[in-house]
Enzyme design. Structure first.
Site, mmCIF file in Angstrom:
data_model
loop_
_atom_site.group_PDB
_atom_site.id
_atom_site.type_symbol
_atom_site.label_atom_id
_atom_site.label_comp_id
_atom_site.label_asym_id
_atom_site.label_seq_id
_atom_site.Cartn_x
_atom_site.Cartn_y
_atom_site.Cartn_z
ATOM 1 N N HIS A 67 0.782 53.180 -0.631
ATOM 2 C CA HIS A 67 0.560 52.350 -1.824
ATOM 3 C C HIS A 67 0.585 50.867 -1.431
ATOM 4 O O HIS A 67 -0.240 50.067 -1.872
ATOM 5 C CB HIS A 67 1.665 52.586 -2.861
ATOM 6 C CG HIS A 67 1.517 53.850 -3.665
ATOM 7 N ND1 HIS A 67 0.396 54.136 -4.402
ATOM 8 C CD2 HIS A 67 2.374 54.893 -3.874
ATOM 9 C CE1 HIS A 67 0.560 55.307 -5.030
ATOM 10 N NE2 HIS A 67 1.746 55.786 -4.712
ATOM 11 N N GLU A 106 -3.067 56.646 -5.847
ATOM 12 C CA GLU A 106 -2.353 57.806 -5.317
ATOM 13 C C GLU A 106 -3.090 58.413 -4.115
ATOM 14 O O GLU A 106 -2.469 59.035 -3.251
ATOM 15 C CB GLU A 106 -2.161 58.837 -6.446
ATOM 16 C CG GLU A 106 -1.110 59.898 -6.188
ATOM 17 C CD GLU A 106 0.327 59.391 -6.066
ATOM 18 O OE1 GLU A 106 0.598 58.208 -6.329
ATOM 19 O OE2 GLU A 106 1.192 60.195 -5.670
ATOM 20 N N HIS A 135 4.515 57.553 2.065
ATOM 21 C CA HIS A 135 3.835 57.548 0.766
ATOM 22 C C HIS A 135 3.794 56.134 0.166
ATOM 23 O O HIS A 135 2.726 55.607 -0.157
ATOM 24 C CB HIS A 135 4.567 58.510 -0.188
ATOM 25 C CG HIS A 135 3.955 58.615 -1.545
ATOM 26 N ND1 HIS A 135 3.116 59.646 -1.904
ATOM 27 C CD2 HIS A 135 4.029 57.822 -2.649
ATOM 28 C CE1 HIS A 135 2.713 59.490 -3.150
ATOM 29 N NE2 HIS A 135 3.250 58.374 -3.631
ATOM 30 N N GLU A 136 4.968 55.529 0.060
ATOM 31 C CA GLU A 136 5.026 54.203 -0.568
ATOM 32 C C GLU A 136 4.329 53.162 0.308
ATOM 33 O O GLU A 136 3.718 52.221 -0.209
ATOM 34 C CB GLU A 136 6.479 53.795 -0.846
ATOM 35 C CG GLU A 136 7.255 54.757 -1.767
ATOM 36 C CD GLU A 136 6.562 55.057 -3.093
ATOM 37 O OE1 GLU A 136 5.792 54.205 -3.582
ATOM 38 O OE2 GLU A 136 6.778 56.166 -3.639
HETATM 39 CO CO CO Z 1 2.658 57.571 -5.564
#
Ligand code: CO
Length: 433
Positions: free
Chosen positions: A202, A228, A198-199
């Site tokens: 980003h 996101e 997830h990160e």
């Molecule tokens: Co996030």
């Protein structure tokens, strides 16, 4: 051209920078100093009250602060101005240009599809064995494995690093220095791995923003909902995809002897368990969006004067019951669980689900344009997808507002159909629906 001499359709670097600086300036000068001071005072006290209220599961301690938070946000919305409802002015802070009623149409259609899907999954006889994810997963091996996967999907460790914090996050000081964090648990595999995916998503966005425009809007991300989308795409659409694990699972088994007797199918099912629960941050891909829906609906009702703070716990519990089929035992696991409202952040929650919707629509288009993504994943090839995203999203900076960006890339405005198709097909197969 509009009254300010900016052509909203002009996407040249100069026009984009002017448009965004103008927007930011206009927002700031509309907000009187004393109002913003009052807001800061409220936030400081509301956060303190929320911490105690959550600890004691006593909503009455937070209620006056929620009232003040809503009041001050209505005042802020009035100063900023809006066309239809106060929520528009607040949502605009996180999702520039988004219109609440339009977002609501998309979210409502998603909710109407997901509620029966969750019920069908709940009734399914096939269930994953998630105990296999709670075996011995040495932290050092988890770290090495997560780093290997993050590198493979395109997160650059030359321009970033992975550290440990209580809660995972991504922080950037420009495209050349974007760092991510995670939290390892020695007896639970998914937490660190999927938070790193997830990160890293980003981080990949930040690392591929156009560096030559750094410090100006053209060098910045579009909105929280687009940011996101990048994290969710790599975490879920890629990271929880069976083809992804057809490549990675043998490698995981080598690092983690605990998985030796676990089949790929069982592992894949376990990391995709759908289980209605009370806590948003622990929710799966399907139920997560309903956690967001209910917050969005309550915020909107409070701002429109249709719901008083005093009635929030009951309204919350009722929605959890009807959307997720779960009973809320106390407010600390209900309306007191999130930090957002106590931080004065009203209008933030929809960006999470917008992220999921954007991710699914982008992913579907990528598959159409690049070809068989699953075949690429099976061969450990993630660069074509990463490059497509860089070309279409990352390198564009703030050239387009989020709705326009999605339309330019996918050829249609954002709707729920891609996400619904994806969730139905994946979970229909897993749960034998
Ligand atoms: Co996030």
């Amino acid at each position: 051209m509009n009254a300010k001499g900016i052509d909203p359709g002009d996407t040249s670097v100069e026009a984009v920078n002017l448009r965004e600086w103008r927007r930011e300036y206009d927002r700031l000068v509309k907000l009187p100093t004393d109002l913003m001071e009052e807001r800061s005072r409220i936030v400081v006290q509301a956060q303190e009250a929320w911490l105690t209220a959550r600890q004691d599961s006593d909503f009455s301690l937070f209620k006056p602060w929620l009232e003040k938070t809503i009041e001050i946000n209505i005042k802020i919305a009035d100063c900023l101005g809006y066309e239809k409802e106060p929520y528009d002015a607040l949502l605009d802070e996180y999702e520039p240009g988004a219109v609440t009623s339009e977002v609501a149409v998309v979210l409502n259609s998603l909710r109407d599809e997901l509620v029966p899907l969750i019920r069908a999954i709940g009734d399914a006889s096939r269930k994953p064995d998630t105990s296999i994810l709670k075996r011995d997963f040495p932290v050092q091996s988890q770290r090495e494995f997560a780093v290997e996967a993050a590198k493979a999907i395109g997160y650059s460790f030359d321009k970033g690093r992975l550290d440990e914090t209580a809660h995972p996050f991504c922080i950037d000081a420009g495209p050349e220095d974007t760092r991510i964090t995670t939290h390892f648990e020695g007896h639970f595999f998914p937490k660190a791995f999927f938070s790193v995916m997830h990160e890293a998503g980003h981080g990949i966005y930040n690392q591929n923003l156009p560096g030559e425009h750094w410090g100006t809007p053209m060098g910045e991300y579009v909105s929280l909902g687009i940011h996101e989308s990048q994290s969710r795409l790599w975490e879920n659409l890629v990271g929880r995809n069976r083809a992804f694990w057809e490549y990675w699972y043998k490698r995981a088994q080598k690092r983690f002897p605990a998985l030796t007797d676990v089949s790929l199918d069982d592992f894949h099912f376990a990391i995709n368990e759908v289980k209605p629960s009370l806590i948003r941050i622990e929710a799966d891909e399907v139920t997560y969006n309903l956690h967001i829906m209910l917050r969005f609906e309550l915020e909107r009702a409070m701002l429109n004067g249709d719901l008083s703070a005093a009635d929030v716990p009951a309204a919350w519990n009722e929605k959890v019951r009807s959307y997720l089929g779960v009973e809320v035992p106390d407010d600390s696991q209900g309306c007191l669980q999130d930090i957002h409202w106590s931080g004065g952040m009203i209008g933030y929650f929809p960006t999470y689900t917008l992220g999921n919707l954007n991710a699914a629509q982008l992913y579907e288009k990528a598959a159409e344009e690049i070809g068989d993504l699953d075949a690429m994943f099976r061969a450990g090839e993630f660069t074509p997808l990463r490059e497509w995203l860089t070309d279409k999203v990352h390198s564009q900076g703030k050239r387009y507002r989020s709705d326009k960006l999605i339309e330019v890339i996918t050829g249609k405005p954002l709707d729920a159909s891609s996400l619904v198709r994806y969730l139905r097909s994946k979970f229909g197969e897993l749960y034998n629906l």
